[in-house]
Scaffold this active site. Structure first.
Site, PDB file in Angstrom:
ATOM      1  N   VAL A 249       0.801  -1.253  -0.138  1.00  0.00           N
ATOM      2  CA  VAL A 249       0.080  -0.079   0.033  1.00  0.00           C
ATOM      3  C   VAL A 249       0.882   1.206   0.045  1.00  0.00           C
ATOM      4  CG1 VAL A 249      -1.814   1.314   1.211  1.00  0.00           C
ATOM      5  CG2 VAL A 249      -1.871  -1.300   1.251  1.00  0.00           C
TER       6      VAL A 249
ATOM      7  N   TYR B  91       3.721  -8.118  -6.196  1.00  0.00           N
ATOM      8  CA  TYR B  91       3.580  -9.282  -5.323  1.00  0.00           C
ATOM      9  C   TYR B  91       2.723 -10.324  -5.961  1.00  0.00           C
ATOM     10  CZ  TYR B  91       2.706 -11.898  -1.131  1.00  0.00           C
ATOM     11  OH  TYR B  91       2.496 -12.775   0.046  1.00  0.00           O
ATOM     12  N   GLY B  92       1.224  -9.853  -6.422  1.00  0.00           N
ATOM     13  CA  GLY B  92       0.302 -10.670  -6.886  1.00  0.00           C
ATOM     14  C   GLY B  92       0.609 -11.506  -8.061  1.00  0.00           C
ATOM     15  N   VAL B  93       1.264 -11.035  -9.083  1.00  0.00           N
ATOM     16  CA  VAL B  93       1.930 -11.610 -10.168  1.00  0.00           C
ATOM     17  C   VAL B  93       2.870 -12.752  -9.833  1.00  0.00           C
ATOM     18  CG1 VAL B  93       3.121 -11.484 -12.291  1.00  0.00           C
ATOM     19  CG2 VAL B  93       1.342  -9.663 -11.642  1.00  0.00           C
TER      20      VAL B  93
ATOM     21  N   VAL C  10      -1.488 -13.587   8.525  1.00  0.00           N
ATOM     22  CA  VAL C  10      -0.583 -13.793   9.503  1.00  0.00           C
ATOM     23  C   VAL C  10       0.165 -12.875  10.245  1.00  0.00           C
ATOM     24  CG1 VAL C  10       0.889 -15.563  10.607  1.00  0.00           C
ATOM     25  CG2 VAL C  10      -0.673 -16.331   8.482  1.00  0.00           C
ATOM     26  N   ARG C  11       0.091 -12.837  11.571  1.00  0.00           N
ATOM     27  CA  ARG C  11       0.642 -11.830  12.181  1.00  0.00           C
ATOM     28  C   ARG C  11       2.423 -11.964  12.087  1.00  0.00           C
ATOM     29  NH1 ARG C  11      -3.479 -12.400  15.542  1.00  0.00           N
ATOM     30  NH2 ARG C  11      -2.524 -13.713  16.880  1.00  0.00           N
ATOM     31  N   THR C  12       3.006 -11.449  11.064  1.00  0.00           N
ATOM     32  CA  THR C  12       4.450 -11.623  10.780  1.00  0.00           C
ATOM     33  C   THR C  12       5.070 -10.125  10.680  1.00  0.00           C
ATOM     34  OG1 THR C  12       4.117 -11.884   8.536  1.00  0.00           O
ATOM     35  CG2 THR C  12       4.031 -13.947   9.951  1.00  0.00           C
TER      36      THR C  12
END
Ligand SMILES: NC(=O)c1ccc[n+]([C@@H]2O[C@H](COP(=O)([O-])OP(=O)(O)OC[C@H]3O[C@@H](n4cnc5c(N)ncnc54)[C@H](OP(=O)(O)O)[C@@H]3O)[C@@H](O)[C@H]2O)c1
Length: 187
Positions: free
Chosen positions: A5, A104-106, A141-143
């Site tokens: 974002v 990232y999505g690709v 997930v909390r990472t």
């Protein structure tokens, strides 16, 4: 890892770095270890992809979607498509070429598709081996990547990858699927 974002790094740079790490390097690792797993004729391969791969697929052009969903896409074709995204992003032409602005999505779309291709190859070329190869999403997930607002603890995030890694002997499915919350997801 770029913040999806807030990061202001140009998309051309994000595309090259993210695809290099999440797709091309992951493929190198898979190629190396798959030969050893095949040597033993047994094993489980779990690629940690993301639900974002499916969202990204739905935002590609119809022509690209058809290729990523097809049963006859080859590894070479997929590698060519991933490289095409990087090249087009460097020229600022990725949108006209049918790609969403989601490096990232690709990269994860590529990893999920690669998992399906490799599983199909295993089924065809080594039908009597007991190898099961899948892609999965751990959830939010909390990472370091997702931060502390994410819904799942790291232990909860490990549930689906661990389930796939520990599928008992003689199990025949899931194989070549995208799995989330221990369930096969549509692609
Ligand atoms: N967290 C989520 O909500 C979520 C959701 C869907 C999918 N995933 C996927 O789950 C996997 C694990 O993510 P995470 O949430 O645990 O992220 P993370 O906490 O940010 O951890 C990422 C790990 O990748 C390593 N790494 C980053 N770039 C690398 C590179 N170029 N070469 C080698 N290692 C590199 C990092 O190493 P260093 O610590 O040394 O930097 C770190 O150990 C990722 O594939 C991610 O895409 C996560």
């Amino acid at each position: 890892m770029f913040d999806q974002v807030a990061d202001t790094t140009p998309v051309a740079v994000q595309a090259e770095v993210t695809l290099r790490t999440n797709f091309f390097a992951a493929r190198d690792v898979l190629t190396h270890f798959l030969s050893q797993i095949i040597f033993n004729s047994t094993g489980r391969v779990v690629n940690v992809s993301s639900f974002v791969s499916a969202c990204t697929l739905n935002k590609c052009s119809p022509v690209l979607q058809q290729r990523f969903r097809s049963d006859d896409i080859t590894e070479d074709e997929l590698v060519g498509l991933m490289q095409r995204f990087v090249d087009k992003a460097k020229k600022g032409e990725h949108k006209q070429d049918g790609w969403p602005e989601m490096p990232y999505g690709v990269s994860k779309l590529g990893l999920t598709t690669l998992s399906m291709i490799l599983a199909r190859c295993l089924s065809k070329e080594r039908p009597h081996d007991g190898i099961l190869l899948n892609a999965c999403c751990p959830g939010w997930v909390r990472t370091d990547m997702a931060g502390q607002k994410a819904a799942k603890s790291p232990d909860e995030g490990a549930v689906t990858p661990a389930y796939l890694a520990l599928l008992p002997p003689e199990t025949t499915e899931p194989h070549g699927k995208f799995v989330s919350d221990k369930k096969v997801q549509s692609w």
